[in-house]
Design an enzyme around this catalytic site. Structure first.
Site, PDB file in Angstrom:
ATOM      1  CE  LYS A 213       0.217  -4.645   2.895  1.00 42.05           C
ATOM      2  NZ  LYS A 213      -0.146  -5.973   2.330  1.00 42.05           N
TER       3      LYS A 213
ATOM      4  CE1 TYR B 277      -3.270  -2.706   5.669  1.00 36.23           C
ATOM      5  CE2 TYR B 277      -3.301  -0.363   5.141  1.00 36.23           C
ATOM      6  CZ  TYR B 277      -3.284  -1.692   4.722  1.00 36.23           C
ATOM      7  OH  TYR B 277      -3.292  -1.997   3.381  1.00 36.23           O
TER       8      TYR B 277
ATOM      9  CB  THR C 101      -0.901  -0.007   1.256  1.00 35.48           C
ATOM     10  OG1 THR C 101      -1.468   1.286   1.445  1.00 35.48           O
ATOM     11  CG2 THR C 101      -0.114  -0.340   2.520  1.00 35.48           C
ATOM     12  CG  ASP C 102      -1.110   5.031  -0.937  1.00 31.55           C
ATOM     13  OD1 ASP C 102      -1.693   4.347  -0.057  1.00 31.55           O
ATOM     14  OD2 ASP C 102      -1.676   5.982  -1.526  1.00 31.55           O
ATOM     15  CD  GLU C 103      -3.483   3.336   4.166  1.00 27.93           C
ATOM     16  OE1 GLU C 103      -3.431   3.309   5.404  1.00 27.93           O
ATOM     17  OE2 GLU C 103      -4.511   3.087   3.517  1.00 27.93           O
TER      18      GLU C 103
HETATM   19  P1  NAD Z   1      -9.444  -7.506   2.090  1.00 25.03           P
HETATM   20  O1  NAD Z   1      -9.448  -7.248   3.553  1.00 25.03           O
HETATM   21  O2  NAD Z   1     -10.672  -7.247   1.291  1.00 25.03           O
HETATM   22  O3  NAD Z   1      -9.039  -9.030   1.806  1.00 25.03           O
HETATM   23  C1  NAD Z   1      -8.030  -9.683   2.502  1.00 25.03           C
HETATM   24  C2  NAD Z   1      -8.166 -11.174   2.253  1.00 25.03           C
HETATM   25  O4  NAD Z   1      -7.110 -11.852   2.964  1.00 25.03           O
HETATM   26  C3  NAD Z   1      -9.481 -11.764   2.772  1.00 25.03           C
HETATM   27  O5  NAD Z   1     -10.049 -12.626   1.810  1.00 25.03           O
HETATM   28  C4  NAD Z   1      -9.072 -12.540   4.022  1.00 25.03           C
HETATM   29  O6  NAD Z   1      -9.901 -13.667   4.279  1.00 25.03           O
HETATM   30  C5  NAD Z   1      -7.656 -12.961   3.662  1.00 25.03           C
HETATM   31  N1  NAD Z   1      -6.836 -13.205   4.867  1.00 25.03           N
HETATM   32  C6  NAD Z   1      -6.717 -12.391   5.954  1.00 25.03           C
HETATM   33  N2  NAD Z   1      -5.898 -12.960   6.855  1.00 25.03           N
HETATM   34  C7  NAD Z   1      -5.463 -14.126   6.309  1.00 25.03           C
HETATM   35  C8  NAD Z   1      -4.580 -15.143   6.752  1.00 25.03           C
HETATM   36  N3  NAD Z   1      -3.985 -15.073   7.951  1.00 25.03           N
HETATM   37  N4  NAD Z   1      -4.341 -16.197   5.943  1.00 25.03           N
HETATM   38  C9  NAD Z   1      -4.949 -16.283   4.728  1.00 25.03           C
HETATM   39  N5  NAD Z   1      -5.806 -15.366   4.267  1.00 25.03           N
HETATM   40  C10 NAD Z   1      -6.064 -14.293   5.048  1.00 25.03           C
HETATM   41  O7  NAD Z   1      -8.205  -6.667   1.533  1.00 25.03           O
HETATM   42  P2  NAD Z   1      -8.027  -5.929   0.142  1.00 25.03           P
HETATM   43  O8  NAD Z   1      -8.556  -4.554   0.257  1.00 25.03           O
HETATM   44  O9  NAD Z   1      -8.476  -6.799  -0.956  1.00 25.03           O
HETATM   45  O10 NAD Z   1      -6.436  -5.812   0.105  1.00 25.03           O
HETATM   46  C11 NAD Z   1      -5.637  -6.862  -0.457  1.00 25.03           C
HETATM   47  C12 NAD Z   1      -4.181  -6.471  -0.354  1.00 25.03           C
HETATM   48  O11 NAD Z   1      -3.946  -5.252  -1.049  1.00 25.03           O
HETATM   49  C13 NAD Z   1      -3.715  -6.233   1.074  1.00 25.03           C
HETATM   50  O12 NAD Z   1      -2.419  -6.767   1.204  1.00 25.03           O
HETATM   51  C14 NAD Z   1      -3.713  -4.723   1.226  1.00 25.03           C
HETATM   52  O13 NAD Z   1      -2.753  -4.321   2.170  1.00 25.03           O
HETATM   53  C15 NAD Z   1      -3.347  -4.301  -0.176  1.00 25.03           C
HETATM   54  N6  NAD Z   1      -3.860  -2.980  -0.579  1.00 25.03           N
HETATM   55  C16 NAD Z   1      -5.166  -2.642  -0.411  1.00 25.03           C
HETATM   56  C17 NAD Z   1      -5.640  -1.394  -0.844  1.00 25.03           C
HETATM   57  C18 NAD Z   1      -7.089  -1.013  -0.706  1.00 25.03           C
HETATM   58  O14 NAD Z   1      -7.447   0.143  -1.018  1.00 25.03           O
HETATM   59  N7  NAD Z   1      -7.992  -1.885  -0.312  1.00 25.03           N
HETATM   60  C19 NAD Z   1      -4.754  -0.490  -1.446  1.00 25.03           C
HETATM   61  C20 NAD Z   1      -3.406  -0.865  -1.614  1.00 25.03           C
HETATM   62  C21 NAD Z   1      -2.975  -2.117  -1.189  1.00 25.03           C
HETATM   63  P1  TYD Z   2     -10.701   4.008   4.353  1.00 27.62           P
HETATM   64  O1  TYD Z   2     -11.664   3.567   3.288  1.00 27.62           O
HETATM   65  O2  TYD Z   2     -10.779   3.377   5.700  1.00 27.62           O
HETATM   66  O3  TYD Z   2      -9.241   3.871   3.725  1.00 27.62           O
HETATM   67  P2  TYD Z   2      -7.804   4.397   4.318  1.00 27.62           P
HETATM   68  O4  TYD Z   2      -7.953   4.859   5.697  1.00 27.62           O
HETATM   69  O5  TYD Z   2      -6.973   3.162   4.229  1.00 27.62           O
HETATM   70  O6  TYD Z   2      -7.375   5.479   3.380  1.00 27.62           O
HETATM   71  O7  TYD Z   2     -10.881   5.573   4.551  1.00 27.62           O
HETATM   72  C1  TYD Z   2     -10.718   6.489   3.479  1.00 27.62           C
HETATM   73  C2  TYD Z   2     -10.828   7.877   4.067  1.00 27.62           C
HETATM   74  O8  TYD Z   2     -12.173   8.087   4.553  1.00 27.62           O
HETATM   75  C3  TYD Z   2      -9.916   8.100   5.265  1.00 27.62           C
HETATM   76  O9  TYD Z   2      -9.427   9.449   5.252  1.00 27.62           O
HETATM   77  C4  TYD Z   2     -10.830   7.923   6.468  1.00 27.62           C
HETATM   78  C5  TYD Z   2     -12.186   8.408   5.947  1.00 27.62           C
HETATM   79  N1  TYD Z   2     -13.352   7.723   6.562  1.00 27.62           N
HETATM   80  C6  TYD Z   2     -14.376   8.483   7.128  1.00 27.62           C
HETATM   81  O10 TYD Z   2     -14.354   9.743   7.110  1.00 27.62           O
HETATM   82  N2  TYD Z   2     -15.436   7.821   7.690  1.00 27.62           N
HETATM   83  C7  TYD Z   2     -15.517   6.466   7.735  1.00 27.62           C
HETATM   84  O11 TYD Z   2     -16.498   5.922   8.301  1.00 27.62           O
HETATM   85  C8  TYD Z   2     -14.462   5.690   7.135  1.00 27.62           C
HETATM   86  C9  TYD Z   2     -14.496   4.199   7.141  1.00 27.62           C
HETATM   87  C10 TYD Z   2     -13.406   6.379   6.557  1.00 27.62           C
END
Ligand code: NAD
Ligand code: TYD
Length: 349
Positions: A161, A157, A132-134
């Site tokens: 990561k 989080y 992630t970019d975070e």
């Molecule tokens: P998500 O939470 O929707 O899915 C995570 C999946 O991992 C789930 O299916 C869960 O069951 C599985 N999982 C969790 N713990 C596990 C374990 N111990 N063993 C096996 N499986 C397990 O997450 P997402 O949003 O799809 O993100 C996927 C990846 O991309 C993550 O690594 C996240 O850090 C990264 N990412 C997410 C975003 C975003 O905006 N959602 C952005 C950049 C990077």
């Molecule tokens: P989120 O979807 O949790 O992603 P991330 O924190 O990983 O960027 O949140 C996106 C943005 O929205 C973040 O600045 C937090 C804000 N947010 C709210 O204002 N209210 C909410 O209920 C949630 C879940 C997020």
């Protein structure tokens, strides 16, 4: 089969789009999806590809050493695309240990098993870590995250990561494990669990519930449609260079409040509400502790080196997303029954 790939976390939001893309695009590959099926994992996300000949699901935990070793013996993987993670910042604030276990210990466990099984011949092997970019922390009003930006994670989080990213690089540097890391901005699209901003708010509007905006709502994120992220992962897996990092982003920065207002306007149109109806649900609530002010990605490396670009304009992607949630109300009802209600009460009162 030309290649056997392990995709972890394939039942989650991004993972399910990656699994679908690979299963459909590469019929000559065997795709093994390993997922623990936590609250965020949902096999319904993959119902359209679950019967494909080149797809196998394995339920298990990446922290479980014996299980991961047995999978490597069973399938003789050529590559790993690692997405399994605990992914929600708010949950990491209430329960950081879970994030350390899965994101750090689970990743190191996978690295170790991959290294031990592949060390005789690393040629044609790849450990691709999706991050992630975070990990770069929070930006001031100007500037962008580059691949060379020093890590400065601020939440449990992002710290977990960042730690996993460091371990991936350490396995490359120390043992020669071939690896690539990509760091992507906020994804949105179908199948995202309604704890993240957009699906939570879409679902709340549908149920005429308040939209809890943290703090002053002036936090900035870069948003990318999930299928564009999956396309980037495909390109990087096949064309990326060993030991490189690629930033992935949408060239699409929004403050939360502006984004929420656009989403509200689109919801009003789709639900045939009077203009301004959904906006009335906006409620400013207590800020998230340690809330990162701004993330913004410079994605020019992947654009220049791999000719990747987002395919959708944000308004179009948002419309597709809202439409998907409206057309799949059973999906959202299924994932918001049970434990979700407890989570919602604890998080929002
Ligand atoms: P998500 O939470 O929707 O899915 C995570 C999946 O991992 C789930 O299916 C869960 O069951 C599985 N999982 C969790 N713990 C596990 C374990 N111990 N063993 C096996 N499986 C397990 O997450 P997402 O949003 O799809 O993100 C996927 C990846 O991309 C993550 O690594 C996240 O850090 C990264 N990412 C997410 C975003 C975003 O905006 N959602 C952005 C950049 C990077
Ligand atoms: P989120 O979807 O949790 O992603 P991330 O924190 O990983 O960027 O949140 C996106 C943005 O929205 C973040 O600045 C937090 C804000 N947010 C709210 O204002 N209210 C909410 O209920 C949630 C879940 C997020």
């Amino acid at each position: 089969m030309k290649k056997t790939l392990l995709i972890t976390g394939g039942a989650g939001f991004i993972g399910s789009h990656v699994v679908r893309l690979f299963v459909q695009k590469y019929p000559e590959y065997k795709i093994v999806n390993l997922d623990k099926l936590t609250y965020a994992g949902n096999l319904e996300n993959l119902s359209d590809v679950e019967d494909s000949d080149n797809y196998i699901f394995e339920k298990g935990d990446i922290v479980d050493k014996e299980f991961i070793q047995s999978l490597f013996k069973k399938y003789d993987f050529n590559g790993v695309i690692h997405l399994a993670a605990e992914s929600h910042v708010d949950r990491s604030i209430t329960n950081p240990m879970e994030f350390i276990m899965t994101n750090v210990v689970g990743t190191v466990n996978l690295l170790n098993v991959a290294k031990n099984n592949w060390s005789d011949d690393f040629a044609d092997k790849l450990f691709y870590h999706v991050s992630t970019d975070e990990v770069y922390g929070s930006l001031p009003e100007t500037g962008l995250f580059l691949e060379t930006t020093p890590y400065d994670p601020q939440s449990p989080y992002s710290s977990s990561k960042a730690s996993s990213d460091h371990f991936v690089r350490a396995y490359g540097n120390t043992y020669g494990l071939p690896f690539i890391i990509s760091n992507c901005s906020n994804n949105y699209g179908p199948n995202q669990f309604p704890e993240k901003l957009l699906p939570l708010f879409i679902n709340n509007i549908r149920n005429n519930k308040e939209l809890p905006v943290y703090g002053d709502g002036l936090f900035t994120r870069d948003w990318l449609y999930v299928e564009d992220h999956a396309r980037a992962i495909d390109l990087i897996y096949h064309k990326g260079k060993n030991a490189e990092t690629y930033n992935i982003g949408g060239f699409n920065e929004w403050t939360n409040i502006d984004l929420i207002k656009v989403m509200c306007a689109q919801m009003d149109e789709i639900l045939r509400n009077d203009k301004g109806t959904s906006e009335q649900l906006i409620t400013y609530v207590k800020d998230r502790p340690g809330h990162d002010k701004r993330y913004a990605i410079d994605a020019s490396k992947i654009k220049n080196e791999l000719s990747w670009e987002p395919s959708l304009q944000f308004e179009e992607g948002l419309q597709k997303t809202i439409q998907w949630y409206m057309n799949n109300q059973q999906w959202i009802d299924n994932v918001t029954s049970g434990d979700y209600q407890k989570y919602y009460m604890e998080q929002y009162g």
